[in-house]
Motif scaffolding. Structure first.
Motif, short mmCIF file in Angstrom:
data_model
loop_
_atom_site.label_atom_id
_atom_site.label_comp_id
_atom_site.label_asym_id
_atom_site.label_seq_id
_atom_site.Cartn_x
_atom_site.Cartn_y
_atom_site.Cartn_z
N LEU A 97 30.05 -7.65 -40.44
CA LEU A 97 30.79 -7.78 -39.18
C LEU A 97 30.78 -6.42 -38.51
O LEU A 97 31.22 -5.43 -39.09
CB LEU A 97 32.24 -8.19 -39.45
CG LEU A 97 32.50 -9.63 -39.82
CD1 LEU A 97 33.93 -9.78 -40.34
CD2 LEU A 97 32.26 -10.53 -38.64
N GLU A 98 30.28 -6.37 -37.29
CA GLU A 98 30.18 -5.11 -36.57
C GLU A 98 31.44 -4.76 -35.79
O GLU A 98 31.58 -3.64 -35.33
CB GLU A 98 28.98 -5.13 -35.62
CG GLU A 98 27.64 -5.28 -36.33
CD GLU A 98 27.23 -4.05 -37.11
OE1 GLU A 98 27.75 -2.95 -36.84
OE2 GLU A 98 26.38 -4.19 -38.00
N ALA A 142 26.53 -12.29 -37.39
CA ALA A 142 26.88 -11.45 -38.53
C ALA A 142 26.43 -12.03 -39.86
O ALA A 142 26.12 -11.29 -40.80
CB ALA A 142 28.41 -11.25 -38.58
N TYR A 143 26.37 -13.33 -39.95
CA TYR A 143 26.12 -13.98 -41.24
C TYR A 143 24.79 -13.61 -41.90
O TYR A 143 24.79 -13.26 -43.09
CB TYR A 143 26.26 -15.50 -41.10
CG TYR A 143 26.16 -16.22 -42.41
CD1 TYR A 143 27.19 -16.11 -43.35
CD2 TYR A 143 25.05 -16.97 -42.74
CE1 TYR A 143 27.10 -16.74 -44.57
CE2 TYR A 143 24.96 -17.61 -43.96
CZ TYR A 143 25.98 -17.50 -44.87
OH TYR A 143 25.90 -18.12 -46.09
N PRO A 179 31.39 -0.89 -39.83
CA PRO A 179 31.17 -2.31 -40.09
C PRO A 179 31.78 -2.74 -41.42
O PRO A 179 31.96 -1.94 -42.33
CB PRO A 179 29.65 -2.45 -40.12
CG PRO A 179 29.08 -1.12 -39.84
CD PRO A 179 30.17 -0.12 -39.78
N THR A 203 36.64 -13.00 -33.80
CA THR A 203 35.25 -13.17 -33.41
C THR A 203 35.10 -14.54 -32.77
O THR A 203 36.07 -15.19 -32.41
CB THR A 203 34.30 -12.96 -34.61
OG1 THR A 203 32.95 -12.89 -34.15
CG2 THR A 203 34.45 -14.00 -35.69
#
Length: 169
Positions: free
Chosen positions: A21-22, A15-16, A105, A7
């Motif tokens: 996480l996608e 994402a956080y 995800p 990433t």
């Protein structure tokens, strides 16, 4: 199974807040990676998978010129059933060595650690140069490949998951 999800700091920041996480592309110790690396030492093999993910992070940086020029890889523990084989042929395409596909995800709560470049000017400059040269390197430009390889001279730092807010600051 431990997988390494490439990433960027921008991707990690997105994402956080939601804790997910996608990305579906990741790297792991695959049979082809084992054969290529010729080692039975799992730590060495996982290090090789981490480096493959770091290289993929350079590609993500190339696609996002606004992202800070630091490679980021999230090491995540997932069930074997959450990982699928990459559609490419790892044995024929060295660029896909260790690549796997995640079936959906991944919660950041499953992250074991985050690996990222230090915010040092020399490292950032080398990673920026690599991101700018990766496309030419893919087309066979040896000078561009040398530039891309220069980013790999820098070791990623290890961050505990509770250090993510500081990493993003």
């Amino acid at each position: 199974m431990r997988v390494y999800v490439p990433t960027t700091l921008t991707g990690l920041a997105a994402a956080y807040p939601g804790g997910v996480l996608e990305q579906v592309a990741a790297y792991a110790v695959t049979p082809a990676l084992r054969e290529w690396y010729v080692s039975d030492d799992i730590e060495e093999l996982e290090y090789a998978a981490l480096n493959r993910a770091a290289h993929a992070s350079v590609r993500l940086l190339a696609a996002d010129p606004a992202a800070p020029r630091r490679r980021v890889v999230v090491a995540v523990e997932v069930a074997d059933s959450a990982v699928g084989a990459f559609a490419g042929d790892e044995y024929q395409d060295q660029a896909s060595l260790g690549r796997v596909v995640l079936h959906g995800p991944v919660p950041l709560a499953k992250a074991a650690a985050v690996h990222a470049d230090v915010a040092d000017a020399d490292v950032v400059a080398d990673v920026a140069a690599a991101a700018g040269a990766v496309e030419a390197a893919d087309k066979g430009d040896e000078d561009a490949q040398f530039t891309v390889d220069g980013a790999e001279d820098h070791e990623l730092l290890w961050f505990a998951t509770q250090e993510i807010p500081g990493l993003l600051a």
